[in-house]
Scaffold this motif. Sequence first.
Motif, PDB file in Angstrom:
ATOM      1  N   PRO A  10       0.842  -1.187   0.000  1.00 51.67           N
ATOM      2  CA  PRO A  10       0.000   0.000   0.000  1.00 51.67           C
ATOM      3  C   PRO A  10       0.889   1.252   0.000  1.00 51.67           C
ATOM      4  O   PRO A  10       2.080   1.170   0.353  1.00 51.67           O
ATOM      5  CB  PRO A  10      -0.790  -0.136   1.305  1.00 51.67           C
ATOM      6  N   PRO A  11       0.357   2.399  -0.376  1.00 48.56           N
ATOM      7  CA  PRO A  11       1.211   3.582  -0.552  1.00 48.56           C
ATOM      8  C   PRO A  11       2.063   3.961   0.656  1.00 48.56           C
ATOM      9  O   PRO A  11       3.190   4.426   0.485  1.00 48.56           O
ATOM     10  CB  PRO A  11       0.207   4.685  -0.882  1.00 48.56           C
ATOM     11  N   ASN A  12       1.562   3.747   1.871  1.00 45.44           N
ATOM     12  CA  ASN A  12       2.269   4.244   3.045  1.00 45.44           C
ATOM     13  C   ASN A  12       2.769   3.151   3.987  1.00 45.44           C
ATOM     14  O   ASN A  12       3.067   3.423   5.151  1.00 45.44           O
ATOM     15  CB  ASN A  12       1.352   5.206   3.812  1.00 45.44           C
ATOM     16  N   SER A  13       2.873   1.928   3.492  1.00 43.03           N
ATOM     17  CA  SER A  13       3.387   0.846   4.334  1.00 43.03           C
ATOM     18  C   SER A  13       4.152  -0.148   3.478  1.00 43.03           C
ATOM     19  O   SER A  13       4.031  -0.185   2.254  1.00 43.03           O
ATOM     20  CB  SER A  13       2.250   0.146   5.087  1.00 43.03           C
ATOM     21  N   GLY A  14       4.963  -0.973   4.145  1.00 43.30           N
ATOM     22  CA  GLY A  14       5.821  -1.898   3.441  1.00 43.30           C
ATOM     23  C   GLY A  14       5.068  -3.019   2.766  1.00 43.30           C
ATOM     24  O   GLY A  14       4.025  -3.478   3.245  1.00 43.30           O
ATOM     25  N   ASN A  15       5.596  -3.481   1.637  1.00 41.67           N
ATOM     26  CA  ASN A  15       5.064  -4.697   1.033  1.00 41.67           C
ATOM     27  C   ASN A  15       5.180  -5.820   2.057  1.00 41.67           C
ATOM     28  O   ASN A  15       6.218  -5.986   2.705  1.00 41.67           O
ATOM     29  CB  ASN A  15       5.852  -5.039  -0.227  1.00 41.67           C
ATOM     30  N   GLY A  21      10.280 -10.755   5.007  1.00 42.23           N
ATOM     31  CA  GLY A  21      11.601 -11.302   4.729  1.00 42.23           C
ATOM     32  C   GLY A  21      12.702 -10.538   5.433  1.00 42.23           C
ATOM     33  O   GLY A  21      13.675 -11.118   5.917  1.00 42.23           O
ATOM     34  N   LEU A  22      12.538  -9.217   5.506  1.00 45.51           N
ATOM     35  CA  LEU A  22      13.503  -8.397   6.232  1.00 45.51           C
ATOM     36  C   LEU A  22      13.465  -8.728   7.723  1.00 45.51           C
ATOM     37  O   LEU A  22      14.507  -8.877   8.366  1.00 45.51           O
ATOM     38  CB  LEU A  22      13.197  -6.923   6.012  1.00 45.51           C
ATOM     39  N   PHE A  23      12.257  -8.886   8.266  1.00 44.27           N
ATOM     40  CA  PHE A  23      12.117  -9.201   9.686  1.00 44.27           C
ATOM     41  C   PHE A  23      12.691 -10.575  10.011  1.00 44.27           C
ATOM     42  O   PHE A  23      13.211 -10.794  11.111  1.00 44.27           O
ATOM     43  CB  PHE A  23      10.655  -9.157  10.103  1.00 44.27           C
ATOM     44  N   ALA A  24      12.585 -11.510   9.070  1.00 36.37           N
ATOM     45  CA  ALA A  24      13.096 -12.860   9.309  1.00 36.37           C
ATOM     46  C   ALA A  24      14.607 -12.879   9.417  1.00 36.37           C
ATOM     47  O   ALA A  24      15.183 -13.786  10.030  1.00 36.37           O
ATOM     48  CB  ALA A  24      12.639 -13.803   8.192  1.00 36.37           C
ATOM     49  N   GLY A  25      15.278 -11.885   8.843  1.00 35.20           N
ATOM     50  CA  GLY A  25      16.724 -11.769   8.949  1.00 35.20           C
ATOM     51  C   GLY A  25      17.444 -12.908   8.254  1.00 35.20           C
ATOM     52  O   GLY A  25      16.900 -13.553   7.354  1.00 35.20           O
ATOM     53  N   GLY A 110      10.069  -1.675  -9.733  1.00 37.26           N
ATOM     54  CA  GLY A 110       9.717  -2.764  -8.835  1.00 37.26           C
ATOM     55  C   GLY A 110      10.059  -4.114  -9.445  1.00 37.26           C
ATOM     56  O   GLY A 110      10.776  -4.206 -10.450  1.00 37.26           O
ATOM     57  N   LEU A 111       9.522  -5.177  -8.849  1.00 42.35           N
ATOM     58  CA  LEU A 111       9.796  -6.519  -9.357  1.00 42.35           C
ATOM     59  C   LEU A 111       8.988  -6.837 -10.601  1.00 42.35           C
ATOM     60  O   LEU A 111       9.350  -7.737 -11.358  1.00 42.35           O
ATOM     61  CB  LEU A 111       9.509  -7.560  -8.270  1.00 42.35           C
ATOM     62  N   ARG A 112       7.883  -6.146 -10.812  1.00 42.15           N
ATOM     63  CA  ARG A 112       7.041  -6.307 -11.999  1.00 42.15           C
ATOM     64  C   ARG A 112       6.647  -7.779 -12.197  1.00 42.15           C
ATOM     65  O   ARG A 112       6.789  -8.354 -13.271  1.00 42.15           O
ATOM     66  CB  ARG A 112       7.714  -5.732 -13.240  1.00 42.15           C
ATOM     67  N   ILE A 113       6.140  -8.347 -11.115  1.00 44.20           N
ATOM     68  CA  ILE A 113       5.585  -9.698 -11.152  1.00 44.20           C
ATOM     69  C   ILE A 113       4.073  -9.558 -11.305  1.00 44.20           C
ATOM     70  O   ILE A 113       3.399  -9.037 -10.413  1.00 44.20           O
ATOM     71  CB  ILE A 113       5.945 -10.481  -9.875  1.00 44.20           C
ATOM     72  N   PHE A 114       3.556 -10.014 -12.434  1.00 43.04           N
ATOM     73  CA  PHE A 114       2.143  -9.829 -12.760  1.00 43.04           C
ATOM     74  C   PHE A 114       1.466 -11.193 -12.878  1.00 43.04           C
ATOM     75  O   PHE A 114       1.378 -11.778 -13.968  1.00 43.04           O
ATOM     76  CB  PHE A 114       2.001  -9.039 -14.059  1.00 43.04           C
ATOM     77  N   PRO A 115       0.969 -11.743 -11.755  1.00 46.68           N
ATOM     78  CA  PRO A 115       0.425 -13.098 -11.749  1.00 46.68           C
ATOM     79  C   PRO A 115      -0.984 -13.175 -12.330  1.00 46.68           C
ATOM     80  O   PRO A 115      -1.945 -12.682 -11.745  1.00 46.68           O
ATOM     81  CB  PRO A 115       0.443 -13.479 -10.264  1.00 46.68           C
ATOM     82  N   ALA A 140       9.355 -11.404  -1.041  1.00 44.89           N
ATOM     83  CA  ALA A 140       8.447 -10.496  -1.744  1.00 44.89           C
ATOM     84  C   ALA A 140       7.884 -11.157  -2.996  1.00 44.89           C
ATOM     85  O   ALA A 140       6.681 -11.061  -3.285  1.00 44.89           O
ATOM     86  CB  ALA A 140       9.181  -9.207  -2.108  1.00 44.89           C
ATOM     87  N   ALA A 141       8.746 -11.841  -3.750  1.00 42.52           N
ATOM     88  CA  ALA A 141       8.304 -12.491  -4.986  1.00 42.52           C
ATOM     89  C   ALA A 141       7.278 -13.586  -4.722  1.00 42.52           C
ATOM     90  O   ALA A 141       6.409 -13.856  -5.561  1.00 42.52           O
ATOM     91  CB  ALA A 141       9.510 -13.064  -5.718  1.00 42.52           C
ATOM     92  N   LEU A 142       7.350 -14.226  -3.554  1.00 36.51           N
ATOM     93  CA  LEU A 142       6.403 -15.282  -3.198  1.00 36.51           C
ATOM     94  C   LEU A 142       5.085 -14.732  -2.657  1.00 36.51           C
ATOM     95  O   LEU A 142       4.104 -15.473  -2.537  1.00 36.51           O
ATOM     96  CB  LEU A 142       7.022 -16.197  -2.142  1.00 36.51           C
ATOM     97  N   ASP A 143       5.062 -13.458  -2.336  1.00 32.70           N
ATOM     98  CA  ASP A 143       3.923 -12.849  -1.655  1.00 32.70           C
ATOM     99  C   ASP A 143       2.720 -12.669  -2.591  1.00 32.70           C
ATOM    100  O   ASP A 143       1.704 -13.355  -2.479  1.00 32.70           O
ATOM    101  CB  ASP A 143       4.382 -11.514  -1.065  1.00 32.70           C
TER     102      ASP A 143
END
Length: 216
Positions: A10-15, A21-25, A110-115, A140-143
């Motif tokens: 969303p415009p004002n929050s993280g994907n 993935g970042l939190f998982a470290g 961006g990743l430009r993944i269009f499922p 992110a790609a799996l999301d």
Amino acid sequence: MIIPARFNGPPNSGNGGYSAGLFAGPAGETHRAVTLRRPPPLDTPLSLLDGEVRAPDGAVVAEVGPADEITTVVPPTGYADAVDAATRYAGFTDHPFPTCYVCGPERTDGLRIFPGRLPDGSTAAPWTVPEDVSAATVWAALDCPGGWAIIEAGRPYVLGRIAVRLDRLPATDERCVVRGALAAAEGRKALVHSTLYAPDGTVLARARATWIAVAG
């Protein structure tokens, strides 16, 4: 930890996938599960302590812990079929967050993944891996490919929880395929699976996620 603004959903929050993935470290490269408790804030210092990601005001943004074994994979499809499916991506005409880092059609950086949907309702998308690929990029790609197996026009969903098993990072410029499928849905919740395939059909990563419909 800081989620740079370019990694928005969303415009004002993280994907959701990138943030998780970042939190998982570093453990995100094996088996980890992340539950998002609130929209991950952008450009904000976040801390991880005792399995909780907290904002500067102390609010819990996410919970991080070990994941149960992820055995399900979405069956593979050919790259050409994924390219064809992407032409039918519903997000081209109705997207709740068109600037999403992963699947936003308005993003050129961006990743430009269009499922797009296949006849069985599952999704498929081609993905050319970027130079700065990381474990968080794979999360992110799996999301979004899983989410688009349930998202319908006028009924947006957001990620609530995701668990990932990452076997190998893809290489820069590899032409991969990402698959998504709905496993179950009840009320506002949906369980989805997604799988990342290498060009030779090897499973690189798999995910199990819960998506939540946004209340109208």
